[in-house]
Design a protein around this motif. Structure first.
Motif, PDB file in Angstrom:
ATOM      1  N   VAL A 214      -6.797  22.222 -34.628  1.00  0.00           N
ATOM      2  CA  VAL A 214      -6.625  22.145 -32.679  1.00  0.00           C
ATOM      3  C   VAL A 214      -6.266  23.476 -32.957  1.00  0.00           C
ATOM      4  O   VAL A 214      -5.080  24.038 -33.979  1.00  0.00           O
ATOM      5  N   GLU A 215      -6.754  23.490 -31.258  1.00  0.00           N
ATOM      6  CA  GLU A 215      -6.249  25.285 -31.158  1.00  0.00           C
ATOM      7  C   GLU A 215      -4.344  25.007 -30.856  1.00  0.00           C
ATOM      8  O   GLU A 215      -4.339  24.112 -29.710  1.00  0.00           O
ATOM      9  N   PRO A 216      -3.353  25.504 -31.646  1.00  0.00           N
ATOM     10  CA  PRO A 216      -1.672  25.353 -30.870  1.00  0.00           C
ATOM     11  C   PRO A 216      -2.238  25.115 -29.169  1.00  0.00           C
ATOM     12  O   PRO A 216      -1.293  24.043 -29.235  1.00  0.00           O
ATOM     13  N   SER A 217      -2.488  25.922 -28.294  1.00  0.00           N
ATOM     14  CA  SER A 217      -2.596  25.762 -26.565  1.00  0.00           C
ATOM     15  C   SER A 217      -3.244  24.142 -25.942  1.00  0.00           C
ATOM     16  O   SER A 217      -2.503  23.786 -25.460  1.00  0.00           O
ATOM     17  N   VAL A 218      -4.107  23.761 -26.800  1.00  0.00           N
ATOM     18  CA  VAL A 218      -4.958  22.667 -26.620  1.00  0.00           C
ATOM     19  C   VAL A 218      -4.143  21.414 -26.915  1.00  0.00           C
ATOM     20  O   VAL A 218      -3.810  21.093 -26.547  1.00  0.00           O
ATOM     21  N   LEU A 219      -3.134  21.173 -27.851  1.00  0.00           N
ATOM     22  CA  LEU A 219      -2.393  20.478 -28.627  1.00  0.00           C
ATOM     23  C   LEU A 219      -0.936  20.214 -27.645  1.00  0.00           C
ATOM     24  O   LEU A 219      -0.418  19.445 -27.564  1.00  0.00           O
ATOM     25  N   ASN A 220      -0.907  21.473 -27.111  1.00  0.00           N
ATOM     26  CA  ASN A 220       0.513  21.805 -26.109  1.00  0.00           C
ATOM     27  C   ASN A 220       0.131  20.964 -24.645  1.00  0.00           C
ATOM     28  O   ASN A 220       1.376  20.728 -24.186  1.00  0.00           O
ATOM     29  N   LEU A 221      -1.158  21.124 -24.544  1.00  0.00           N
ATOM     30  CA  LEU A 221      -1.495  20.661 -23.348  1.00  0.00           C
ATOM     31  C   LEU A 221      -1.360  19.182 -23.288  1.00  0.00           C
ATOM     32  O   LEU A 221      -0.874  18.531 -22.374  1.00  0.00           O
TER      33      LEU A 221
END
Ligand SMILES: Cc1cc2nc3c(=O)[nH]c(=O)nc-3n(C[C@H](O)[C@H](O)[C@H](O)COP(=O)(O)OP(=O)(O)OC[C@H]3O[C@@H](n4cnc5c(N)ncnc54)[C@H](O)[C@@H]3O)c2cc1C
Length: 403
Positions: free
Chosen positions: A108-115
């Motif tokens: 998972v891309e970190p920013s997609v997960l943080n979203l």
């Protein structure tokens, strides 16, 4: 007086907050970062991915974050081998359309997960404050007093520091930090390859350090994490795209055919850090605030999520007995997680060193180790079970066997 204030609303802080909230604890989250712009995050592809273990995915499902993750790439196989010898090991298998039962984990891309984490916190955490900078964390007569940049003060019985590798909470609590500089950096970027990745995460141990190829989107994009001595990193970052592609093809023995495209490269210095203590009276550290390990095993965020699970399990056991944030309980959390994390950290440092060595005896031992595991199915299963994190998660209330 608050029951708990979590400083840091990244993956580990967010998960901790949601696990406590769903068991009826009133949680306050203070995060310096702003709410991400979903359109912007989803319109760009982050070239770095996090390899989430089965345990992390299970925890994200528990708090209803996983179904909010807009995109991810499951992996069903792992292939690790040495360029300098014949050692070779494979787990799982390649596939074109992975079924859930075949997943070893997902990228998972970190920013997609943080979203996804932020979206769930906005729905569930009544006191979730973003763009707030914590400027002071002080022990009070009862609990802790947290001061924000605008002068606001928050009193709490328990403060959880989930504020990343440069943790301000850890610094304010004067908890010492052991640092090991690997004298290595990692180059990270995404590449489009001629041959499909078939949902296999690959890692080659080169004499200079490990080079990982992680499936990321479509069938032919992979994210690379290339660990190198610092001077090599500077040199490789400066290469033009064609020269970098050629070097990468050669270093990876053309494993995925020609490299067709490459995104801009970024580099990260690598350091292992370990807090001397994870807890004090009324205070606990989780995630990168407590430990930072070598990225070669892709375990950083996974061990942070296991901290969250073990800490929340212990706190909720106390709550059921009418207690809260008992020092003995916090110490039990430290005892369990510090031992497990340090064992992982030391084995990563040893592997990092062993894998880059060219001493013949050590190369032989290293290859023998990989071959031995490859040839003994029970050993492979045991290794995979440990890497999945389920051995630790299954001892808590978040075990899949208890659901
Ligand atoms: C090159 C590289 C590759 C990696 N690959 C992997 C991988 O494949 N798999 C994996 O599991 N891990 C990987 N990691 C590690 C992973 O990225 C980290 O372990 C993870 O992001 C740590 O999460 P965290 O929530 O503890 O901290 P962070 O994600 O750093 O979150 C900290 C939060 O605290 C907030 N904060 C900080 N200071 C303050 C303050 N004073 N006041 C209020 N808020 C504050 C920040 O805004 C942030 O939201 C990799 C790391 C690197 C460098």
């Amino acid at each position: 007086m608050k029951d708990v204030v979590i400083v840091g609303g990244g993956l580990v802080g967010g998960l901790t907050a949601l696990l406590l909230q769903q068991s009826g604890v009133n949680v306050t989250v203070l995060d310096a970062a702003p709410i991400l712009d979903a359109d912007k995050v989803l319109a760009t592809t982050n070239p770095r991915v996090l390899a989430l273990s089965k345990a992390t995915i299970q925890l994200l499902e528990t708090v209803n974050v996983w179904d909010k993750v807009a995109r991810h790439m499951p992996y069903t196989g792992m292939h690790v081998w040495n360029q300098n010898g014949y050692g070779d090991i494979e787990f799982g298998q390649p596939t074109t359309a992975p079924e859930r039962s075949q997943w070893l984990g997902s990228m998972v891309e970190p920013s997609v997960l943080n979203l996804a984490i932020q979206a769930q916190m906005q729905q569930k955490i009544a006191d979730y404050r973003t763009c707030v900078q914590v400027t002071r964390v002080e022990k009070a007569v009862k609990g802790w007093c947290i001061t924000l940049a605008d002068g606001t003060q928050v009193q709490t019985k328990l403060v959880i520091g989930a504020d990343g590798a440069n943790s301000f909470v850890r610094e304010q609590a004067m908890i010492k930090l052991d640092t090991l500089a690997y004298k290595q950096s990692a180059i990270s970027c995404a590449i489009k390859t001629q041959q499909p990745h078939l949902h296999v995460a690959r890692q080659i141990f080169l004499p200079t350090g490990p080079l990982a190829f992680l499936p990321m989107k479509d069938d032919d994009w992979v994210s690379i994490v290339w660990t190198l001595p610092e001077d090599h990193t500077d040199e490789y970052i400066k290469l033009d795209d064609d020269a970098f592609k050629t070097l990468l093809e050669k270093s990876s023995l053309h494993m995925l055919g020609k490299i067709i495209d490459v995104t801009p490269r970024a580099s990260f210095p690598l350091k292992a850090r370990a807090a001397e203590h994870y807890v004090q009276d009324g205070l606990a550290l989780v995630g990168d605030a407590a430990h930072v390990i070598h990225p070669l095993a892709g375990q950083g965020v996974n061990i942070g999520c296991l901290d969250a699970a073990v800490l929340c399990d212990a706190l909720l056991n106390d709550k059921a007995r009418g207690m809260w944030a008992n020092l003995q309980t916090l110490r039990r959390y430290e005892h369990i997680r510090k031992g497990q994390n340090e064992a992982m950290m030391h084995s990563m440092s040893a592997i990092g060193w062993l894998e880059t060595t060219t001493f013949t005896l050590l190369v032989w031992l290293r290859n023998f180790g990989l071959k031995r595991v490859q040839n003994i199915p029970q050993l492979k299963d045991q290794f995979m079970h440990q890497a999945s994190g389920l051995n630790i998660l299954n001892k808590t209330r978040y075990s899949c066997t208890k659901n």
